[in-house]
Design a protein around this motif. Structure first.
Motif, PDB file in Angstrom:
ATOM      1  N   ALA A  23       0.892  -1.349   0.136  1.00 22.89           N
ATOM      2  CA  ALA A  23      -0.068  -0.132  -0.054  1.00 22.89           C
ATOM      3  C   ALA A  23       0.980   1.348  -0.088  1.00 22.89           C
ATOM      4  O   ALA A  23       0.455   2.335  -0.614  1.00 22.89           O
ATOM      5  N   GLN A  24       2.178   1.132   0.584  1.00 19.21           N
ATOM      6  CA  GLN A  24       2.873   2.355   0.592  1.00 19.21           C
ATOM      7  C   GLN A  24       3.554   2.636  -0.577  1.00 19.21           C
ATOM      8  O   GLN A  24       3.954   4.002  -1.020  1.00 19.21           O
ATOM      9  N   LEU A  25       3.650   1.716  -1.676  1.00 18.91           N
ATOM     10  CA  LEU A  25       3.963   2.063  -2.883  1.00 18.91           C
ATOM     11  C   LEU A  25       3.042   2.527  -3.734  1.00 18.91           C
ATOM     12  O   LEU A  25       3.377   3.056  -5.012  1.00 18.91           O
ATOM     13  N   GLY A  26       1.648   2.462  -3.441  1.00 16.80           N
ATOM     14  CA  GLY A  26       0.768   3.166  -4.211  1.00 16.80           C
ATOM     15  C   GLY A  26       0.308   4.444  -3.921  1.00 16.80           C
ATOM     16  O   GLY A  26       0.591   5.065  -3.264  1.00 16.80           O
ATOM     17  N   THR A  27      -0.773   4.903  -4.984  1.00 19.29           N
ATOM     18  CA  THR A  27      -1.299   6.168  -5.125  1.00 19.29           C
ATOM     19  C   THR A  27      -2.742   6.195  -5.323  1.00 19.29           C
ATOM     20  O   THR A  27      -3.113   5.183  -6.232  1.00 19.29           O
ATOM     21  N   VAL A  28      -3.589   7.034  -4.607  1.00 25.18           N
ATOM     22  CA  VAL A  28      -4.907   6.948  -4.960  1.00 25.18           C
ATOM     23  C   VAL A  28      -5.161   8.514  -5.692  1.00 25.18           C
ATOM     24  O   VAL A  28      -4.645   9.492  -4.874  1.00 25.18           O
ATOM     25  N   ARG A  29      -6.144   8.800  -6.300  1.00 20.91           N
ATOM     26  CA  ARG A  29      -6.497  10.129  -6.800  1.00 20.91           C
ATOM     27  C   ARG A  29      -7.566  10.634  -5.610  1.00 20.91           C
ATOM     28  O   ARG A  29      -8.266   9.938  -4.867  1.00 20.91           O
ATOM     29  N   ILE A  30      -7.510  11.846  -5.161  1.00 26.00           N
ATOM     30  CA  ILE A  30      -8.464  12.507  -4.236  1.00 26.00           C
ATOM     31  C   ILE A  30      -9.692  11.989  -4.495  1.00 26.00           C
ATOM     32  O   ILE A  30     -10.677  11.983  -3.436  1.00 26.00           O
ATOM     33  N   GLY A  31     -10.128  12.034  -5.688  1.00 23.39           N
ATOM     34  CA  GLY A  31     -11.610  11.848  -6.216  1.00 23.39           C
ATOM     35  C   GLY A  31     -12.324  10.551  -5.462  1.00 23.39           C
ATOM     36  O   GLY A  31     -13.475  10.340  -5.273  1.00 23.39           O
ATOM     37  N   THR A  32     -11.222   9.500  -5.296  1.00 25.61           N
ATOM     38  CA  THR A  32     -11.773   8.184  -4.774  1.00 25.61           C
ATOM     39  C   THR A  32     -12.105   8.149  -3.301  1.00 25.61           C
ATOM     40  O   THR A  32     -13.036   7.386  -2.977  1.00 25.61           O
ATOM     41  N   LEU A  33     -11.833   9.268  -2.616  1.00 27.96           N
ATOM     42  CA  LEU A  33     -12.165   9.413  -1.340  1.00 27.96           C
ATOM     43  C   LEU A  33     -13.064  10.509  -1.107  1.00 27.96           C
ATOM     44  O   LEU A  33     -13.277  10.852   0.120  1.00 27.96           O
ATOM     45  N   LEU A  34     -13.827  11.008  -2.034  1.00 27.31           N
ATOM     46  CA  LEU A  34     -14.572  12.240  -1.867  1.00 27.31           C
ATOM     47  C   LEU A  34     -15.977  11.835  -2.151  1.00 27.31           C
ATOM     48  O   LEU A  34     -16.315  11.169  -3.146  1.00 27.31           O
TER      49      LEU A  34
END
Length: 755
Positions: A23-34
């Motif tokens: 998980a520390q190697l990954g990225t998510v876009r802010i939209g997936t959390l909104l």
């Protein structure tokens, strides 16, 4: 930046499960959390139950006001710390190539304009200003600066570069890194990109293979990155999309581990370009699928995947469990990321204060800085005496970039994608000129659009009757023409330059050339203001009375253009690139060897339309009394030289004194001349100033036939002038002794500016 707490990181890494490390190697876009513009705990539980390394595109994708975004970042960090087992905060990031790319982010000049200032101290201040806005909303990383050499103006991303010269790019890159990582407003991780050779793509096409060998890249393109690592302690490097000698950079262990880490000692994180790992299978076809792409990228040295977990998510987890890749490689990347979080102080405090956001947005300090920066980016290419303009003049203003706020902005400003809701007060040239002269003295006719397909009129020349009528009735015509910057790989396919927007021609887009010819035919003096991200050639047009290269000057661009046109300040910019006469000359950078630089074509000269370093001033400068302390210098010593520079005009002016060196005989072919130092001087009328340089012989190093950096004895011509084609003084120096390696291949930076 803080010191890394290695014991804390080691202990934390030991406690993490495989899922948590991946998980520390990954990225998510802010939209997936909104959800409806607010943090969604349910979405977070579904999307990042084991934590996450980074959250990206927070300003552009959320479209939130700064204070609201700061609250979201606070809520996400609180969730990660309290509701995931590891409790590790994320690194939030947003673009800041020419300003924080979110609502109300100050739009500073684009990078190619900042390079035209030849002012590292100013660039450092601008980067620090961007850093303050990033920090305010909770962003602790940005994907800047671009350290690619801008060698092909057909390439749409040349606007993002600091120009064509490795030493100038390296020096300005250090300034930007210092502004981000060590500025007055705290640390934001800088990311030097795109590693490496991205600025010399085949055919000028974005993502195309680099056109030269690895040896050529090492002698030129890698040097700014080496400076960023060895001198700037840059925290992050972004791999490039393209391939070098057939090996995609995202899979190149020689480049990402051998050169970057083993040779240079880089200890930060290497991040992928957006979807760059996916390209290994989707476009490069060097692996069969995205799972394999993730494995080969991790082995090569990519620590973080951007912008989403397409290759470093569940597929990587399964690959470790199935024994297809060693868990130690996951540990290696996770440790590097945790070390960065430690240096940022995120384990002590990761949440922004929404109540303090207003202090750094819409501030008078940033507006003043944006205007000063825009003034210094402007390059006066030509002036027959029509400038500065008189406030008594009547002016006809024409052209599609005279009254288009959006066209003043670089491709990675928030307003470039969301212009209607940026919250910026962008002053156009027309507005600023009307404010100076009052409406009665200014007549405006647009004439045409930037692109022919956007013109309302049909026909090859368009309808220029109104523009030519305005020109006949005026004392001077001011034509604001050029391009429109955008990002074709995202939402904006209407631009003429920017990422993914490459051209085969360097002429003005659309019907703008015809518009210039029409108003020039009236006989009224024509002043051309170029507002553009890529160098454009007007070589086929009869020389206008004046040409001002404005680049993409940002939100204060119109004010700055008026300041220079009316002579409130001197024209101080100098070209960081050579401007070709035509695309057929390419490459036409000034660091060519004699055989290419001095051999004309059948149909046009070999020299560029305007050379690297060129820029006129309203003042006149005289160079004299050149003194070289010794014309014989041992290897390991220094060439000490000085000269007098005098402002011979009756008004103040700014001069950029440029130091070049020509290696007269070497073991490998060398450029006709190379920039080895510069000084930016502000001189009152009649003032004379003594300018000194001390050039270490290490700055004469070359990459020899065995691809080793050495300083060779021999004869060197030291040249001082106003541009690469306007050398005023010269002297020959003999360097004696045996071959020696330099203390560093980036030692030349010691004579760059005032650092």
């Amino acid at each position: 930046m803080q010191e890394t707490n290695t014991e804390q990181v080691a202990a934390l890494l030991e406690t993490l499960s495989l899922e948590e490390k991946v998980a520390q190697l990954g990225t998510v876009r802010i939209g997936t959390l909104l959800e409806d513009g607010s943090f969604s705990r349910d979405r977070a539980l579904e999307t990042i139950p084991h934590g996450i390394g980074r959250v990206t595109r927070v300003g552009r994708e959320s479209r939130l006001e700064p204070a609201a975004l700061a609250r979201v970042v606070r809520d996400v960090q609180s969730f990660l710390e309290a509701e995931t087992r590891p409790g590790i905060p994320a690194i939030f990031r947003e673009e800041a190539l020419c300003g924080y790319a979110g609502r109300r982010g100050t739009a500073f000049p684009q990078s190619i304009g900042m390079a035209s200032t030849w002012n590292p101290e100013l660039l450092e201040r601008v980067a620090d200003g961007m850093s303050s806005q990033l920090r305010a909303v909770g962003c602790r990383a940005t994907l800047a600066p671009v350290l690619d050499l801008g060698l092909d103006p057909r390439w749409g991303r040349i606007e993002e570069t600091f120009g064509e010269d490795p030493a100038l790019v390296g020096r300005l890159g250090l300034a930007a890194i210092e502004g981000f990582q060590g500025g007055n407003h705290g640390s934001v991780l800088a990311t030097a990109k795109h590693f490496a050779g991205h600025g010399r793509p085949e055919g000028g096409q974005n993502r195309a293979p680099a056109t030269r060998s690895f040896r050529t890249l090492e002698a030129n393109d890698l040097r700014p990155f080496r400076a960023a690592v060895e001198r700037g302690d840059v925290e992050s490097i972004m791999a490039a999309y393209h391939a070098v000698e057939g090996v995609p950079c995202h899979a190149d262990e020689r480049l990402l581990t051998g050169v970057l880490r083993d040779e240079w000692g880089f200890d930060g994180t290497v991040v992928s370009d957006g979807r760059g790992i996916e390209l290994l299978c989707d476009d490069h076809h060097v692996v069969p699928d995205r799972a394999a792409a993730g494995r080969i990228a991790l082995r090569a040295g990519i620590d973080v995947e951007l912008p989403e977990r397409e290759c470093y998510g569940s597929a990587l987890l399964e690959a470790v469990r199935d024994g297809e890749i060693r868990e130690a490689l996951v540990d290696r990347a996770a440790r590097r990321h945790l070390e960065q979080k430690s240096r940022l102080g995120l384990f002590e405090s990761a949440t922004p204060d929404p109540d303090c956001v207003g202090e750094v947005f819409d501030s008078e300090e940033h507006r003043r800085l944006a205007r000063r920066a825009a003034r210094e980016t402007l390059v006066l290419l030509e002036n027959n005496g029509v400038l500065p303009l008189s406030t008594d003049a009547t002016v006809a203003v024409v052209g599609p970039n005279a009254d288009s706020p959006r066209h003043l902005l670089g491709n990675y400003t928030y307003a470039a994608a969301e212009s209607d809701e940026s919250g910026l007060d962008v002053v156009t040239p027309l507005e600023a000129i009307r404010d100076r002269l009052q409406t009665r003295s200014v007549r405006y006719e647009r004439g045409c659009e930037v692109r022919a397909e956007d013109d309302a009129t049909d026909g090859e020349s368009g309808d220029f009757d109104a523009a030519t009528a305005a020109a006949r009735d005026a004392d001077v015509v001011l034509a604001c023409v050029g391009g429109r910057s955008g990002i074709d790989v995202e939402r904006d396919a209407t631009g003429t330059a920017g990422e993914g927007l490459d051209r085969t021609s360097l002429s003005l887009p659309g019907r703008q050339q015809a518009l210039l010819e029409a108003v020039a035919a009236t006989g009224t003096p024509l002043v051309v203001v170029l507002v553009n991200g890529r160098p454009l050639s007007l070589a086929s047009l009869d020389t206008p009375a004046a040409i001002l290269e404005a680049w993409l000057p940002g939100q204060a661009g119109g004010l700055a253009i008026a300041d220079v046109l009316f002579g409130d300040v001197d024209a101080t910019g100098r070209l960081p690139v050579s401007i070709p006469r035509s695309a057929g000359q390419l490459p036409v950078h000034y660091r060519r060897t004699a055989l290419s630089a001095e051999q004309d074509y059948v149909d046009e000269p070999a020299d560029p339309w305007y050379p690297f370093g060129h820029g006129e001033s309203y003042a006149t400068f005289e160079y004299a009394n050149f003194d070289v302390a010794s014309t014989t210098v041992p290897i390991g010593g220094a060439i000490d030289l000085s000269l007098d520079v005098t402002n011979a005009a009756d008004r103040p002016g700014v001069e950029v004194v440029q130091l070049y060196v020509r290696d007269r005989e070497a073991s490998v072919t060398r450029p006709v001349r190379e920039l080895r130092g510069f000084r930016r001087l502000s001189l009152p009328p009649g003032e004379r100033r003594r300018v000194s340089f001390s050039l270490s012989t290490d700055a004469l190093a070359l990459l020899d036939r065995d691809a080793e950096w050495v300083v060779e004895p021999g004869s060197f011509e030291v040249q001082v002038g106003r541009s690469s084609a306007d050398i005023r003084l010269r002297e020959t120096v003999t360097v004696t002794g045996a071959l020696e390696p330099p203390s560093s291949p980036v030692a030349v930076l010691d004579s760059m500016g005032h650092r």
